[in-house]
Write a protein that holds these residues in place. Structure first.
Motif, short mmCIF file in Angstrom:
data_model
loop_
_atom_site.label_atom_id
_atom_site.label_comp_id
_atom_site.label_asym_id
_atom_site.label_seq_id
_atom_site.Cartn_x
_atom_site.Cartn_y
_atom_site.Cartn_z
N ALA A 131 24.63 5.43 6.84
CA ALA A 131 23.50 4.96 7.65
C ALA A 131 23.93 3.89 8.65
CB ALA A 131 22.41 4.39 6.75
N GLN A 132 23.29 3.90 9.80
CA GLN A 132 23.42 2.83 10.78
C GLN A 132 22.29 1.82 10.61
OE1 GLN A 132 25.91 2.33 13.18
NE2 GLN A 132 26.86 3.84 11.85
N ARG A 133 21.20 2.30 10.03
CA ARG A 133 20.00 1.49 9.81
C ARG A 133 19.20 2.16 8.71
NH1 ARG A 133 14.31 0.98 12.29
NH2 ARG A 133 14.45 3.15 12.84
N VAL A 134 18.52 1.36 7.89
CA VAL A 134 17.65 1.89 6.84
C VAL A 134 16.26 1.32 7.09
CG1 VAL A 134 17.19 2.02 4.36
CG2 VAL A 134 19.55 2.06 5.19
N TRP A 135 15.26 2.18 7.01
CA TRP A 135 13.91 1.71 7.31
C TRP A 135 12.88 2.42 6.44
CZ3 TRP A 135 9.87 4.58 9.62
CH2 TRP A 135 10.21 5.88 10.00
N LEU A 136 11.68 1.89 6.44
CA LEU A 136 10.55 2.50 5.74
C LEU A 136 9.27 1.89 6.29
CD1 LEU A 136 9.36 0.18 3.65
CD2 LEU A 136 11.31 0.87 2.29
N HIS A 137 8.17 2.47 5.88
CA HIS A 137 6.90 1.84 6.19
C HIS A 137 6.03 1.84 4.94
CE1 HIS A 137 5.67 6.07 6.81
NE2 HIS A 137 4.46 5.64 6.50
N THR A 138 5.14 0.88 4.89
CA THR A 138 4.20 0.74 3.80
C THR A 138 2.85 0.42 4.42
OG1 THR A 138 3.78 -0.32 1.66
CG2 THR A 138 4.65 -1.72 3.42
N CYS A 139 1.82 0.48 3.62
CA CYS A 139 0.51 0.14 4.17
C CYS A 139 -0.33 -0.56 3.10
CB CYS A 139 -0.21 1.37 4.72
SG CYS A 139 -0.91 2.46 3.46
N THR A 140 -1.47 -1.05 3.52
CA THR A 140 -2.32 -1.80 2.62
C THR A 140 -2.95 -0.94 1.53
OG1 THR A 140 -4.03 -1.64 4.33
CG2 THR A 140 -2.83 -3.71 4.18
N LEU A 141 -2.76 0.37 1.58
CA LEU A 141 -3.24 1.24 0.50
C LEU A 141 -2.21 1.36 -0.62
CD1 LEU A 141 -4.89 4.16 2.52
CD2 LEU A 141 -6.01 2.21 1.43
N ASP A 142 -0.96 0.96 -0.35
CA ASP A 142 0.09 1.05 -1.37
C ASP A 142 -0.09 -0.05 -2.42
OD1 ASP A 142 1.31 3.28 -0.24
OD2 ASP A 142 2.71 2.10 0.95
N HIS A 143 0.74 -0.01 -3.44
CA HIS A 143 0.68 -1.01 -4.51
C HIS A 143 0.71 -2.40 -3.89
CE1 HIS A 143 1.89 -3.53 -7.87
NE2 HIS A 143 1.47 -2.57 -8.67
N PRO A 144 -0.10 -3.32 -4.40
CA PRO A 144 -0.14 -4.67 -3.83
C PRO A 144 1.20 -5.40 -3.81
CG PRO A 144 -1.96 -4.33 -5.36
CD PRO A 144 -1.08 -3.12 -5.46
N ALA A 145 2.12 -5.03 -4.70
CA ALA A 145 3.43 -5.69 -4.74
C ALA A 145 4.49 -4.97 -3.91
CB ALA A 145 3.91 -5.80 -6.18
N ALA A 146 4.14 -3.86 -3.27
CA ALA A 146 5.14 -3.08 -2.53
C ALA A 146 5.80 -3.89 -1.42
CB ALA A 146 4.51 -1.81 -1.96
N LEU A 147 5.01 -4.49 -0.57
CA LEU A 147 5.58 -5.25 0.55
C LEU A 147 6.44 -6.40 0.04
CD1 LEU A 147 5.84 -5.72 3.57
CD2 LEU A 147 3.69 -7.01 3.49
N LYS A 148 5.99 -7.08 -0.98
CA LYS A 148 6.76 -8.19 -1.56
C LYS A 148 8.12 -7.68 -2.06
CE LYS A 148 6.50 -11.65 -5.20
NZ LYS A 148 5.75 -12.13 -6.35
#
Length: 166
Positions: A131-148
């Motif tokens: 990989a040159q870069r690794v990415w993802l997206h999350t949203c406010t519907l996901d588990h409350p601890a996902a972004l953390k």
């Protein structure tokens, strides 16, 4: 009308990874080397149902077959003492950016401290896939601890979008 906030995160170097300690030696993630679209569909439903994942709900068997056959897609299943505990999918594009396309734990395994270990595994394997870069997206519907969890592993926010939902 409610809003969903979508957060895009990335990592630009494997040195940015702040790994979580493996919380349990019986928690193992392995690649599903033999492609089976039924596995991808089953894992998507198992993990995504509780979070309202709907983007692939209307897919036909043929859609799933095409998706799982893509050479730029890799699927990893996590188990704990033989039970299915979660999964993630990695998808690489022509620019060698690797997306953690889907990621999550099965309902019975949430809250056991396994999310950090699974994400660490996903990020290490993404980087190992040239990989040159690794990415993802999350949203406010996901588990409350996902972004953390994503931030704790060293990922950085690079964009946020708000979307209205009906």
């Amino acid at each position: 009308m409610p809003e969903i906030v979508i957060t895009y995160l990335q990592m630009n170097s494997p040195e940015e990874l702040s790994p979580a300690r493996a919380s349990d030696p019986d928690f193992i993630a392995r690649e599903a080397v033999e492609r089976d679209w039924r596995l991808n569909r089953a894992m998507y439903l198992l993990v995504g149902e509780q979070w309202g994942w709907i983007d692939k709900l209307g897919w036909s068997d043929e859609d799933w077959k095409r998706y799982a056959a893509d050479e730029q897609l890799r699927t990893f299943v996590a188990t704990w003492r033989g039970a299915t505990a979660g999964y993630y999918e990695l998808r690489r594009d022509e620019a060698r950016a690797v997306e953690v396309a889907y990621f999550g734990l099965a309902p019975d395994f949430i809250g056991r401290g396994l999310g950090g270990a699974l994400l660490t595994d996903a990020l290490r394997r993404a980087w190992a896939w040239d990989a040159q870069r690794v990415w993802l997206h999350t949203c406010t519907l996901d588990h409350p601890a996902a972004l953390k969890n994503y931030l704790a592993r060293g990922m950085q926010v690079y964009d946020r979008k708000t979307r209205q939902v009906a």
